[in-house]
Write a protein that holds these residues in place. Sequence first.
Motif, PDB file in Angstrom:
ATOM      1  N   LEU A 103      35.258  41.706   4.619  1.00 46.47           N
ATOM      2  CA  LEU A 103      36.058  40.621   4.048  1.00 46.47           C
ATOM      3  C   LEU A 103      37.553  40.903   4.263  1.00 46.47           C
ATOM      4  CD1 LEU A 103      34.256  39.957   0.650  1.00 46.47           C
ATOM      5  CD2 LEU A 103      34.404  38.375   2.561  1.00 46.47           C
ATOM      6  N   PRO A 104      38.353  39.882   4.541  1.00 45.98           N
ATOM      7  CA  PRO A 104      39.791  40.079   4.695  1.00 45.98           C
ATOM      8  C   PRO A 104      40.387  40.662   3.422  1.00 45.98           C
ATOM      9  CG  PRO A 104      39.155  37.903   5.468  1.00 45.98           C
ATOM     10  CD  PRO A 104      37.957  38.464   4.776  1.00 45.98           C
ATOM     11  N   SER A 105      41.325  41.547   3.571  1.00 46.18           N
ATOM     12  CA  SER A 105      41.963  42.194   2.426  1.00 46.18           C
ATOM     13  C   SER A 105      42.867  41.208   1.685  1.00 46.18           C
ATOM     14  CB  SER A 105      42.782  43.396   2.893  1.00 46.18           C
ATOM     15  OG  SER A 105      43.514  43.938   1.811  1.00 46.18           O
ATOM     16  N   ILE A 106      42.916  41.348   0.384  1.00 50.80           N
ATOM     17  CA  ILE A 106      43.813  40.495  -0.406  1.00 50.80           C
ATOM     18  C   ILE A 106      45.227  41.059  -0.406  1.00 50.80           C
ATOM     19  CG2 ILE A 106      41.961  39.632  -1.893  1.00 50.80           C
ATOM     20  CD1 ILE A 106      42.834  41.671  -4.002  1.00 50.80           C
ATOM     21  N   THR A 107      45.368  42.274   0.138  1.00 52.47           N
ATOM     22  CA  THR A 107      46.694  42.892   0.194  1.00 52.47           C
ATOM     23  C   THR A 107      47.328  42.588   1.552  1.00 52.47           C
ATOM     24  OG1 THR A 107      45.901  44.708  -1.179  1.00 52.47           O
ATOM     25  CG2 THR A 107      47.960  45.057   0.023  1.00 52.47           C
ATOM     26  N   LEU A 108      48.420  41.915   1.530  1.00 52.61           N
ATOM     27  CA  LEU A 108      49.115  41.604   2.781  1.00 52.61           C
ATOM     28  C   LEU A 108      49.790  42.846   3.318  1.00 52.61           C
ATOM     29  CD1 LEU A 108      50.728  38.164   1.850  1.00 52.61           C
ATOM     30  CD2 LEU A 108      48.656  38.587   3.167  1.00 52.61           C
ATOM     31  N   GLN A 109      49.521  43.181   4.561  1.00 50.63           N
ATOM     32  CA  GLN A 109      50.112  44.371   5.185  1.00 50.63           C
ATOM     33  C   GLN A 109      51.515  44.038   5.740  1.00 50.63           C
ATOM     34  OE1 GLN A 109      48.742  47.329   4.954  1.00 50.63           O
ATOM     35  NE2 GLN A 109      46.936  46.497   3.908  1.00 50.63           N
TER      36      GLN A 109
END
Length: 258
Positions: free
Chosen positions: A252-258
């Motif tokens: 799943l895509p991370s909820i934390t923006l890199q």
Amino acid sequence: LKYLRAYAGSLRLNAVTGKWVDEYREYLLSQPKLGKATASKYLEALKSLLRIATKNLILPKNPAELVQNIKVPETLKPYLNEEELAKLYRTPIGGKLGAEIKVAFLFGYTSGLRKSDLTVLKWGDIVAGERWQIRKVQKKTETIVMIPLNEDAKRLINVESKASHDPLELVFPRLSASKTNTNQYLKKWGIKAGVETKIGWHISRHTFGTLALEHGADPITVQNLLGHKKIATTLIYAKSTDTTKRKAVDNLPSITLQ
């Protein structure tokens, strides 16, 4: 038939009603020696025959049409992991029949074939083209399956020797001719190999389905390879392992923006 005869007595087919079938359902459930899964199969056997009788106009209407099936609790399909498969591969079974049973079991894992299909598999069912594959009608479901053979499968049966075999010759003749309980060979083999999972013929097919899904095969492809008529049957194998679920969650895509 033992349970049906005991319950039906001298009842004639044209006297069967929905109420009688429903009461037979309860009778099966009340038998202490019958598990729910077996009771469910016995009831379905009767209902199947009543459907045939109706279709052939022996009965004007199917009396079991509204009778509920016996719900069977879900169970996880047992399967072998990769380490257990490697242990079995390294462990011999004594005697010519034993050696053939070992090869047939492992070939069943690489192809997903049932024992009933392995015992009737002929060299003519194995065809060469761009890639080697099995083309045959499954004995249980009467569906046509086409199964590519991987390197392990080809090595197990020495597929290159096909030219020296008659097309009608059985691939596993000793297994086909054996009148002994070959599951006993598998059980002793598993113990000798140090495998904790109880080994039986059904395990090889379950392992094929489970590991194929676990390693990224899509369910429709696995359904076609196994010859299942319903995708729900195939998806039962996915419930035996949480690897595919874990992969789905981890990707799943991370909820934390890199």
